[in-house]
Each structure stands twice: as structure tokens, then as C-alpha cells.
Design an enzyme around this catalytic site. Structure first.
Site, short mmCIF file in Angstrom:
data_model
loop_
_atom_site.label_atom_id
_atom_site.label_comp_id
_atom_site.label_asym_id
_atom_site.label_seq_id
_atom_site.Cartn_x
_atom_site.Cartn_y
_atom_site.Cartn_z
N SER A 1 0.87 -1.10 -0.17
CA SER A 1 -0.13 0.19 0.05
C SER A 1 0.58 1.44 -0.01
O SER A 1 1.25 1.39 -0.86
CB SER A 1 -1.33 0.15 0.94
N LYS B 1 -0.59 -3.99 -3.52
CA LYS B 1 -2.02 -2.83 -3.46
C LYS B 1 -1.79 -1.97 -4.22
O LYS B 1 -1.30 -1.00 -3.85
CB LYS B 1 -2.47 -2.82 -1.94
N ASP C 1 10.80 4.99 -9.39
CA ASP C 1 10.88 5.40 -11.11
C ASP C 1 11.77 6.38 -11.37
O ASP C 1 12.50 7.06 -12.40
CB ASP C 1 9.75 6.36 -11.19
#
Length: 543
Positions: A283, A308, A294
Site C-alpha cells: 500500500s 496493493k 521510478d
């Protein structure tokens, strides 16, 4: 004949209704409750029936939409606030007794004179000795209204008579950082267990303190961090990402996108950073991990995270209960959705750990194959990363099968290790303090003896735990680490000592140190030099 009449009556009843037009679902639900109330053979608890209906409705949506009772909602809100009203102690249930195992150095219990090792026998005049109470029951007795006193009767070693203490409950911080320390002269370590309202403040203070001690590189441990407040994850990302860089964006059922950006108030934009993740990292932890991966800001080490990528909204009902409803999907800055499939239902969804273990994915690299459709590219160094079921680490570390074994879980949950550790500290505290005046001395020199380890095996066998043989050296080593960790937490004032002991034997931790101590390996994993790097910011904006 009577049975025939009854069957005929049922047939006519259902036949008549099958010819009717479809009902409005809302009216249908109300009518069903009324029919139950009027016709059920026993008195009906309306609240229980409605609660069950709500739970059943939500179970048909996705694995994370859920109904939360009044009591559960209050407990969740308290944990997310990051504080509660208590007396500032940790305790352990040893046999039929409750013992103080640690005390907050600035808490109310410390100020009135409670000590580690004290046995609590009564709370507000009610005996808790030999009552077979659960941890939560004792905790509820000790916690309460801020400013309201609780009276304790204490039995203390070497004291012939019980002692009485009156302790005023105060707001106690329930910290999300469980350990923060310098590993080497320039490498710091922070373990983050949950994302709550206090997390950003805690992170800011921890980073500032470690930088003051010489930290230029950091290990951020998100292993077993199941998430929490999304806002807190954005706040932590802000510590490491420069202003206006996207942390994540969410998409609702109507297609509306909401972008969350770094605010530019961080303390650690340039230092080398390693994230530790595992199969229980989920989460909000995945939001943070995905953003830092990223932007090529951190090397991610460990195993594929939980997966999730759904965001829940808390919707409160009039009686204080709540519905946690999935209201959006989130995507990482490179447009990855990391939500794993859930079409086969909740039971299958949460069995994923067992499938990963059985397939060998958690034990060795190379068991996962992603289709090209799930490939994405990082925003600075143009590395390939993947969506579709968790954050894939940049460097794989296999699971410790002894630590995560059924026998180890049962042994630790049985309290055998905690009880032996407590008894040792109680009986030998002066000797231990003399031999190990600091944690560093203890961590370097203390060893759990063979006799103590044999006791663990013997007691586990008596309790019918399927523990390995006494001669199993891997099992002995794992139990010795757990025993030493328990002793450290009970012997030294403060927090995080057990984690520091366990880190010494953690493959993920030692791998992180190796990577941070090797600039060439760190840069290789981040793809530095593979392509022309740019400092171009993500130009996506809020809508």
C-alpha cells in the site's frame, strides 16, 4: 398429505414472485430486513443482521473494501493519529503474570518510579494475577482518558511488601519509526513500521539527527510495513524527491486524475539511498517505493512487494461504524499500476504468499516472467521496471526460511523465548549491566549459551511444536538471534535494540551495506551511465 400441502404452498409462493418485475435493490434490501424481523423464529438483533449484510455486499467488490465496527474504527483512528493516553510502558504476559519489560524514559510511569521487571498484580483495585487475560485486555485497563489516574499494585524483586503507584495517564506517542541509528561512520538506518499522522515529523527529526552524526548514506527499511495514511507516504517521499516531482497519481471510476507532488521541503535529496522491501511491504509503502524507484532515487533491495494499488476512502456511518471503500487506483510516476489480480476472490488473493513460497519465487531469483505490456521505463536513467503485481526489487534477496517457518512462528508466539529472556534479565541484571555497560558491547560480545538453547528446544517439544532437532545448527542460530534480541530490548533503555540485533544476521541488511559501500555496484543497479541522464521534471500536473 400435510407435507404435500406445504410443498404446494412454497411452490405457489415462489411461482407468484418469479413472475414479478425486478425490484429496486434498495427497496429489496429494506423489505428483506422487514421480512426477517417479522417472520424469523427467534428475536432478531437488527444491528448484527445489517452488519452481516454490509460485510457481504463489500466482499463482492474487492479484497480491500471492508466494513469496520464502531470499536474497530476508534482503534484504527487512534493508531493513525500516532498517539494514545497511557502510562508509557511495555509489558509481557509471562505465565499468569504481567511484567513491565520497558519504560519510556520521559513517560509518567518512569516519573513515579516504576521499574523494568516490576510485576503488576492489580489495576484500579482489580486483580490481574492468574486471570488468563489477553494482552489487549490488560492494555485496555492501563490505557484510558487523558489526565485520569490509574492505581497499580506492584510486586518488586527484593521488596517484601507490594508497592502502590498512582500514575496519571498522558498522551503517549505511538511511533512509526521503530529504530534509527548509525550503522557505520557515514551510513544511517531507519526502520519505518507504518505511515501515520506523526510519520513525516518523525522522519524529519530522524534524518536531521543522523545527518548531525555524519550520515551521508541511508538504509530505509520498509520490510513488513503494511501501509497506512497516503498523505504520510507523500510526506516521506518529500524527504528524498525535489520539488514538483510526482509521487503518484490516482484515477477514480469517472477517470478523474489527481496528482500528488513533492513539496520541496526535504533533507536528503542527494545522498545514496537503499530501500529494503519484502512480500509484506504494501500500500503506502509501495507508493513510496514506486516513486523512489521510478525517479532512480534509490536502489530497491529485497523481494517483490505485496501488490496493493487500490486506494480506500473512509466513509463514516451515523453510529460511528465505517465503510472502507476502494475509491481509486493509484499509479506510480512511470504510469505503473502495481495492483495484483483479485478476480478469484479474497481467499485466493490472500493466499498469494503461500503460492510465492511454493513456486520458489521467494527463495531464488528468476521465477517471475512479465509480459511486455507490464514493462515501464524509469524517468531519469531509463531502466526497465514492471507493474502488474508489486514493486520488483533492483536486487533480489532470498527469504530466510528458518525465520519464516511454521515452527519458528509457533515457538515465538508461544512465549517460550520471551519468558526465558525475561527470567535471565530478572535474575542476572546486575551481572549483565556490569559485563555489558553499553548496547555496542553487548551486541559484539554477548552469546546465548547452549544450555539456554536446549531449554527452548525442550519446552517447544513439550508444547508439541514440530521444532527441528537440537543438533540443527540453522535452527539453533536463528533461535539464538531471537533470544539475544529479546534480551537486548529488556536490558537497555530505549527502543530498536532488538531490530539492531536481528539486522546483524539479516541478508537484506548486509546486502544493503555491501551496495552502499560499493559506488560502482550502486550506480550499476541504478543504471547510471546506461543512457544520457537528465534532470527533467515530470511535467504532469494536478487536474
Amino acid at each position: 398429505m400435510r407435507r404435500l400441502k406445504m410443498l404446494l404452498a412454497f411452490s405457489l409462493f415462489f411461482g407468484a414472485y418469479s413472475a414479478q418485475a425486478q425490484m429496486n435493490p434498495k427497496v429489496k434490501l429494506q423489505d428483506a430486513l422487514k421480512l426477517i424481523q417479522d417472520n424469523y423464529v427467534d428475536p432478531v438483533n437488527d444491528e448484527r443482521v445489517v452488519d452481516a449484510a454490509i460485510k457481504a455486499m463489500l466482499s463482492n467488490l474487492d479484497p480491500h473494501s471492508s466494513y469496520v465496527s464502531r470499536e474497530e474504527a476508534e482503534a484504527i483512528n487512534n493508531s493513525m493519529m500516532g498517539s494514545f493516553a497511557g502510562i508509557g510502558i511495555s509489558f509481557a504476559m509471562i505465565g499468569d503474570s504481567t511484567f513491565v519489560t520497558s519504560i519510556n524514559a520521559d513517560g509518567p510511569a518512569f516519573r513515579v518510579g516504576l521499574k523494568v521487571g516490576d510485576q503488576i498484580t492489580t489495576v484500579d483495585g482489580k486483580s490481574i494475577l492468574g486471570k488468563n487475560l489477553k494482552n489487549q485486555e490488560v492494555m485496555n485497563m492501563l490505557r484510558g482518558e487523558k489526565g485520569k489516574a490509574v492505581k497499580l499494585e506492584i510486586v518488586r524483586k527484593f521488596q517484601s511488601e507490594p508497592l502502590e503507584f498512582t500514575v496519571n495517564r498522558e498522551q503517549i506517542a505511538e511511533l512509526s519509526i521503530t529504530a534509527s541509528y548509525m550503522v557505520t561512520k557515514n551510513i544511517g538506518y531507519i526502520a519505518l513500521s507504518v505511515f501515520s499522522m506523526s510519520t513525516r515529523r518523525e522522519m524529519d527529526a530522524a534524518i536531521e539527527k543522523l545527518q548531525g552524526q555524519g550520515m551521508t548514506k541511508l538504509i530505509l527499511d520498509l520490510q513488513a510495513n503494511g501501509g497506512g495514511l497516503v498523505e504520510a507516504a507523500v510526506g516521506v517521499a518529500d524527504e528524498f524527491l525535489e520539488k514538483d516531482k510526482t509521487v503518484f497519481y490516482s484515477v477514480t471510476n469517472s477517470g478523474v486524475r489527481d496528482y500528488m507532488m513533492a513539496g520541496g521541503f526535504g533533507r536528503f535529496y542527494k545522498g545514496e539511498l537503499v530501500l529494503l522491501i519484502d512480500e509484506s511491504t504494501a500500500s503506502s509503502s509501495e507508493i513510496l517505493s514506486g516513486a523512489l524507484q521510478d525517479w532512480d532515487r534509490a536502489v530497491v533491495i529485497g523481494r517483490r512487494s505485496f501488490g496493493k494499488g487500490l486506494m480506500q476512502k473512509g466513509l463514516q456511518l451515523a453510529d460511528g461504524s465505517a465503510i472502507r471503500l476502494t475509491a481509486a487506483r493509484y499509479f506510480t510516476p512511470s504510469d505503473r499500476s502495481i495492483q495484483k489480480p483479485y478476480a478469484k476472490g479474497k481467499t485466493d488473493y490472500f493466499e498469494d504468499f503461500n503460492r510465492r513460497m511454493a513456486s520458489g519465487e521467494l527463495k531464488e531469483e528468476g521465477h517471475i516472467q512479465f509480459p511486455d505490456s507490464l514493462k515501464h521505463t524509469t524517468l531519469v536513467n531509463k531502466r526497465t521496471v514492471y507493474g502488474g503485481g508489486g514493486i520488483m526489487p533492483d536486487k533480489f534477496v532470498p527469504i530466510d526460511t528458518a525465520v519464516y517457518s511454521t515452527w519458528m512462528n509457533r515457538t515465538m508466539n508461544s512465549g517460550i523465548v520471551s519468558k526465558l529472556a525475561f527470567n535471565m534479565v530478572q535474575q542476572e541484571r546486575e551481572k549483565l549491566n556490569q559485563n555489558y555497560p553499553s548496547f555496542e558491547t553487548f551486541n559484539q560480545n554477548f552469546r546465548v549459551d547452549d544450555q539456554t538453547l536446549d531449554k527452548i528446544f525442550e519446552q517447544a517439544t513439550v508444547r508439541r511444536i514440530n521444532i527441528p532437532s537440537k543438533t540443527d545448527q540453522v535452527a539453533r542460530k536463528s533461535l539464538a538471534i531471537e533470544m539475544k534480541a529479546e534480551i537486548a530490548d529488556m536490558l537497555f533503555t530505549g527502543k530498536g535494540f532488538a531490530i539492531r540485533v536481528r539486522n546483524e544476521s539479516s541478508k537484506a541488511f548486509t546486502t544493503a551495506l555491501e551496495v552502499l559501500n560499493s559506488p560502482s555496484e550502486y550506480n550499476r543497479l541504478l543504471g547510471v551511465g546506461n543512457t544520457k541522464s537528465t534532470n527533467k521534471k515530470n511535467t504532469k500536473t494536478r487536474k
